[in-house]
Scaffold this motif. Sequence first.
Motif, PDB file in Angstrom:
ATOM      1  N   THR A  62       0.802  -1.220   0.000  1.00 49.71           N
ATOM      2  CA  THR A  62       0.000   0.000   0.000  1.00 49.71           C
ATOM      3  C   THR A  62       0.838   1.275   0.000  1.00 49.71           C
ATOM      4  OG1 THR A  62      -1.412  -1.272   1.478  1.00 49.71           O
ATOM      5  CG2 THR A  62      -2.201   0.871   0.886  1.00 49.71           C
ATOM      6  N   ASN A  79     -11.732   4.177  -4.721  1.00 46.10           N
ATOM      7  CA  ASN A  79     -11.186   2.858  -4.443  1.00 46.10           C
ATOM      8  C   ASN A  79     -10.358   2.349  -5.616  1.00 46.10           C
ATOM      9  OD1 ASN A  79     -10.678   0.551  -3.005  1.00 46.10           O
ATOM     10  ND2 ASN A  79     -12.783  -0.189  -2.976  1.00 46.10           N
ATOM     11  N   SER A 188     -12.517  -0.831   3.450  1.00 49.25           N
ATOM     12  CA  SER A 188     -11.449  -0.275   2.610  1.00 49.25           C
ATOM     13  C   SER A 188     -10.324   0.356   3.412  1.00 49.25           C
ATOM     14  CB  SER A 188     -12.015   0.755   1.635  1.00 49.25           C
ATOM     15  OG  SER A 188     -12.829   0.138   0.670  1.00 49.25           O
ATOM     16  N   GLY A 189     -10.617   0.775   4.657  1.00 48.99           N
ATOM     17  CA  GLY A 189      -9.576   1.393   5.463  1.00 48.99           C
ATOM     18  C   GLY A 189      -9.950   1.414   6.931  1.00 48.99           C
ATOM     19  N   ASP A 198     -14.711   3.643   4.355  1.00 41.25           N
ATOM     20  CA  ASP A 198     -14.926   3.132   3.007  1.00 41.25           C
ATOM     21  C   ASP A 198     -15.151   4.304   2.052  1.00 41.25           C
ATOM     22  OD1 ASP A 198     -15.243   1.148   0.973  1.00 41.25           O
ATOM     23  OD2 ASP A 198     -16.006  -0.197   2.529  1.00 41.25           O
ATOM     24  N   ALA A 221      -9.894  -7.921   7.300  1.00 40.12           N
ATOM     25  CA  ALA A 221      -9.080  -6.797   6.818  1.00 40.12           C
ATOM     26  C   ALA A 221      -7.611  -7.183   6.801  1.00 40.12           C
ATOM     27  CB  ALA A 221      -9.291  -5.569   7.700  1.00 40.12           C
ATOM     28  N   LYS A 225      -5.152  -2.425   4.749  1.00 44.54           N
ATOM     29  CA  LYS A 225      -6.278  -1.569   5.112  1.00 44.54           C
ATOM     30  C   LYS A 225      -5.919  -0.596   6.234  1.00 44.54           C
ATOM     31  CE  LYS A 225      -8.460  -3.872   2.075  1.00 44.54           C
ATOM     32  NZ  LYS A 225      -9.552  -4.794   2.352  1.00 44.54           N
ATOM     33  N   ARG A 228      -4.713   2.847   4.595  1.00 40.32           N
ATOM     34  CA  ARG A 228      -5.585   3.561   3.661  1.00 40.32           C
ATOM     35  C   ARG A 228      -6.568   4.427   4.424  1.00 40.32           C
ATOM     36  NH1 ARG A 228      -8.211  -0.371  -0.496  1.00 40.32           N
ATOM     37  NH2 ARG A 228      -8.381   1.558  -1.689  1.00 40.32           N
TER      38      ARG A 228
END
Length: 270
Positions: A62, A79, A188-189, A198, A221, A225, A228
């Motif tokens: 990431t 995303n 998402s994070g 998200d 996760a 994640k 982000r």
Amino acid sequence: MMFVSVRMKNMQDFSVQITPRQEQIVRLVRRQGYISNEELAQHFGVVVQTIRRDVGYLSDNTLLCRCHGGAMPISTVENIAYHDRQVLNPGSKDAIGRYGARLIPDRSSLFINIGTTTEAFARNLTGHRDLRIVTNNLQVASLVARRLDFRTVIVGGELRPQDGGILGASATEALAGFRMEYGVIGISGIDEDGTLLDFDLAEIQCARTIIRNSRRVLLLADHTKFARRPTGKVGDLSEIDDLITDRPLPEAFQERLEIAGVTLHIAETT
């Protein structure tokens, strides 16, 4: 070979070992935006295959986003494309999915939401019997569709063609019509203070509905994640029961989990 250690912003206890060339790639991408693999290969005087390996490693950790024959910075407002997420950390996602599946007993009822990690979870349900599944993920539904002893409900709503997500007010309303034993969600994070994040508002509404209507919530996760920072808030660690990830977490974050009453599970990758 000489390495440098790059610490991820905010979660300072996470560090990634990268070479000086990889560090320069990250700096170039952050400064210039999208750069093709061919441009990077020419800049560093190496073959394209070497750059692809570098970009793949940096993407897996990431530090940048691998896409369309090159690399671009990680976005906080959009995303990563679905086909790129499918090849991001597949071993970790499978390990998390396999571990999460072991927490679900036979003859259970569960929600499964949108995401490549929840899809890995669905693939690992093959050894289960008599499950009752409600999902707003067409990919998940297709993965469990052949099981005659599973009863699967796909909620109605607007289909997002990129990843098979089913969203919108009707999807949220349909999810709210169930009360399930387990809610299995991806994200998402995760911010350092435990906020779950998200990108898409409609997807966030569905995830919130699943959390509210599940007796036990499992959050899947992988380590990426934690670096982000999407802008949409799904909820807080205190709203989940189990966090399944692929690497040990910083001590400060583990303390947050303990305060929130969340059980931490580390899935071993092969």
